[in-house]
Design an enzyme around this catalytic site. Structure first.
Site, PDB file in Angstrom:
ATOM      1  N   TRP A   1       0.867  -1.191   0.000  1.00 19.71           N
ATOM      2  CA  TRP A   1       0.000   0.000   0.000  1.00 19.71           C
ATOM      3  C   TRP A   1       0.900   1.235   0.000  1.00 19.71           C
ATOM      4  CZ3 TRP A   1       0.720   3.414   3.980  1.00 19.71           C
ATOM      5  CH2 TRP A   1       1.330   2.931   5.131  1.00 19.71           C
TER       6      TRP A   1
ATOM      7  N   GLU B   1       7.083   8.170  14.201  1.00 17.55           N
ATOM      8  CA  GLU B   1       7.321   7.574  12.873  1.00 17.55           C
ATOM      9  C   GLU B   1       8.174   8.506  12.016  1.00 17.55           C
ATOM     10  OE1 GLU B   1       6.541   4.635  11.721  1.00 17.55           O
ATOM     11  OE2 GLU B   1       4.998   3.881  13.060  1.00 17.55           O
TER      12      GLU B   1
ATOM     13  N   GLU C   1       8.836   1.552   6.296  1.00 16.47           N
ATOM     14  CA  GLU C   1       8.463   2.395   7.441  1.00 16.47           C
ATOM     15  C   GLU C   1       8.154   3.836   7.013  1.00 16.47           C
ATOM     16  OE1 GLU C   1       8.079   2.137  10.722  1.00 16.47           O
ATOM     17  OE2 GLU C   1       8.441  -0.010  10.887  1.00 16.47           O
TER      18      GLU C   1
ATOM     19  N   HIS D   1       4.686   5.138   6.811  1.00 19.77           N
ATOM     20  CA  HIS D   1       3.846   5.313   8.012  1.00 19.77           C
ATOM     21  C   HIS D   1       3.715   6.781   8.403  1.00 19.77           C
ATOM     22  CE1 HIS D   1       5.041   0.937   9.269  1.00 19.77           C
ATOM     23  NE2 HIS D   1       4.410   0.988   8.118  1.00 19.77           N
TER      24      HIS D   1
ATOM     25  N   GLU E   1       8.995  -3.037  17.566  1.00 22.77           N
ATOM     26  CA  GLU E   1       8.035  -3.270  16.475  1.00 22.77           C
ATOM     27  C   GLU E   1       6.734  -3.830  17.044  1.00 22.77           C
ATOM     28  OE1 GLU E   1       8.297  -2.047  13.678  1.00 22.77           O
ATOM     29  OE2 GLU E   1      10.312  -2.145  12.884  1.00 22.77           O
TER      30      GLU E   1
ATOM     31  N   THR F   1       4.834  -0.962  18.598  1.00 23.48           N
ATOM     32  CA  THR F   1       4.125  -0.117  17.625  1.00 23.48           C
ATOM     33  C   THR F   1       2.930  -0.851  17.044  1.00 23.48           C
ATOM     34  OG1 THR F   1       5.768  -0.778  16.006  1.00 23.48           O
ATOM     35  CG2 THR F   1       6.034   1.379  16.962  1.00 23.48           C
TER      36      THR F   1
ATOM     37  N   ASP G   1       1.936  -3.802   9.160  1.00 23.47           N
ATOM     38  CA  ASP G   1       3.351  -3.696   8.762  1.00 23.47           C
ATOM     39  C   ASP G   1       4.262  -3.920   9.969  1.00 23.47           C
ATOM     40  OD1 ASP G   1       2.818  -2.979   6.146  1.00 23.47           O
ATOM     41  OD2 ASP G   1       3.671  -0.967   6.276  1.00 23.47           O
ATOM     42  N   GLU G   2       3.910  -3.291  11.064  1.00 24.05           N
ATOM     43  CA  GLU G   2       4.757  -3.388  12.274  1.00 24.05           C
ATOM     44  C   GLU G   2       4.853  -4.848  12.732  1.00 24.05           C
ATOM     45  OE1 GLU G   2       6.242  -0.752  12.650  1.00 24.05           O
ATOM     46  OE2 GLU G   2       4.978   1.031  12.753  1.00 24.05           O
TER      47      GLU G   2
ATOM     48  N   HIS H   1       7.262  -6.656  10.584  1.00 25.73           N
ATOM     49  CA  HIS H   1       8.642  -6.296  10.945  1.00 25.73           C
ATOM     50  C   HIS H   1       9.046  -6.958  12.261  1.00 25.73           C
ATOM     51  CE1 HIS H   1       8.096  -2.356   8.441  1.00 25.73           C
ATOM     52  NE2 HIS H   1       8.296  -3.419   7.686  1.00 25.73           N
TER      53      HIS H   1
HETATM   54 FE   LIG Z   1       8.159  -0.170  12.870  1.00 28.66          FE
HETATM   55 FE   LIG Z   2       6.269   2.403  11.730  1.00 27.21          FE
END
Ligand SMILES: [Fe+2]
Ligand SMILES: [Fe+2]
Length: 395
Positions: free
Chosen positions: A90, A135, A173, A176, A226, A229, A258-259, A262
């Site tokens: 995205w 971020e 990242e 974000h 991670e 978050t 996403d976090e 990661h």
């Molecule tokens: Fe992150």
């Molecule tokens: Fe992030």
């Protein structure tokens, strides 16, 4: 990366400096918004970071630098697959008003965004802005990971798997902060000038995570962060949904996922270190937990409130975006993920670290309960936040 709490695990007492304990919850302006019932604010979220004068650097012995170099093939196979191909990712524009539309249609989308965010309470924006600023200080985090011995990008475009991970992780990242920033800007609910100043101060200040250029420590830190978050963006998603903005809920939820991805990559690295060097890895986990996992944005400053980070962390804790319970939950999750309780064959040092880490979460919870109890006896406090035009928010 972002929110975490400061917990003084050395003394196992919540530090008392600079915190602003309160207990009275702010009634959200919109009565339909229900905030999760959370423990009251206490010192747990708000102590000072480790002193900058006691920074240790390059603590990884040379033979262990070689170990990371020898794990490059493994990283290629087991870490890089956690990245997503760019064309499957995205992008911020996916979620934002489409500026290529005819003007009126574009403006309609902006108006709809402002209608949706119009009902969210000020305290929500304090938490979201703090997350966004965190971020946005991404250059600091790339620098931090790239300063880890044995895995750093030596040239800026090194083909090593570790270097490719760090660059591509940063690139993921980067979306974000961009997305949250643009959404907040369009909402009209926040003072962008003050936010921009905070970001500039923060990137200029850097961070002090206590990772000593040591990838053992660095990857323990990133595993924890991670996940922190993931939890925190998940909570801002939930609160946005409850507050009447399903698009913002989807944005925060998408960032959270996403976090999570990661986190899985970084936790995989520690899992591998526990396999090839169990004592070294266990000692590193103990070391980071003893130092406590400090929030990457702990040096933030808006040019006005010297305690803005503590105040932001206190609001995040009170409205349930990131709490002391979350900190203990993350620790317990990672203990389970790495199977630390069952780890065998450790040298004495490793066994000591294992005992400490595996017994820590219940101690954190007990201390938090005590801190909450004390906070309940104190007068409620509110603080003005420059980020929301100096409106007052209860801590
Ligand atoms: Fe992150
Ligand atoms: Fe992030």
């Amino acid at each position: 990366m972002q929110t975490s709490l400061y917990i003084d695990t050395k003394t196992l007492a919540w530090p008392s400096l600079g915190h602003t304990p309160t207990h009275h919850r702010l009634t959200p302006p919109n009565p339909t918004i229900k905030f999760r019932s959370t423990p009251t604010v206490s010192a747990v979220a708000t102590a000072s970071p480790p002193p900058l004068t006691r920074q240790k650097a390059h603590s990884l012995p040379p033979e262990k630098v070689e170990l990371f170099k020898s794990l490059e093939g493994w990283a290629e196979q087991h870490v890089l697959p956690f990245l997503k191909p760019v064309d499957q990712c995205w992008q911020p524009s996916t979620f934002l008003p489409d500026s290529s539309l005819p003007e009126e249609e574009f403006l309609d989308q902006v108006r709809a965004l402002r209608d949706r965010t119009g009902e969210l309470p000020d305290e929500y924006f304090v938490a979201l802005v703090g997350d966004m600023i965190t971020e946005d200080a991404l250059p600091t985090y790339q620098t931090m990971v790239n300063g880890l011995d044995g895995v750093k990008d030596e040239t800026g475009s090194s083909p090593s798997a570790w270097a490719r991970w760090n660059r591509s992780w940063t690139a993921e990242e980067n979306r974000h902060g961009d997305l949250l920033r643009t959404y907040l800007y369009l909402s009209g609910r926040v003072d962008m000038l003050k936010i921009d100043r905070t970001v500039q101060h923060l990137i200029g200040a850097g961070m002090n995570p206590g990772t000593e250029n040591n990838p053992y420590l660095g990857f323990v830190y990133t595993s924890f962060q991670e996940r922190a978050t993931f939890v925190s963006h998940g909570n801002t998603a939930r609160l946005a949904k409850e507050g009447g903005d399903p698009v913002l809920a989807r944005i925060c939820g998408t960032i959270a996922s996403d976090e999570r991805r990661h986190e899985m990559a970084y936790a995989k690295i520690i899992e591998k270190l526990l396999e090839v060097d169990p004592t070294g890895a266990m000692v590193a986990i103990g070391d980071m937990m003893r130092k406590k996992i400090t929030m990457p944005a702990h040096l933030m400053y808006d040019g006005e409130d010297p305690k803005i980070f503590e105040h932001f962390a206190a609001v995040a804790q009170r409205i349930g975006v990131y709490t002391a319970d979350d900190y203990a939950d993350i620790l317990e999750f990672l203990i389970g993920r790495w199977n630390l309780e069952k780890l065998e064959g450790l040298a004495a040092e490793g066994a000591r670290a294992q005992d400490f880490v595996c017994g820590l979460a219940p101690r954190i919870r007990r201390l938090q309960e005590r801190a909450d109890e004390q906070a309940r006896k104190m007068a409620p406090q509110a603080v003005k936040f420059s980020w929301i035009f100096n409106k007052e928010v209860a801590l």
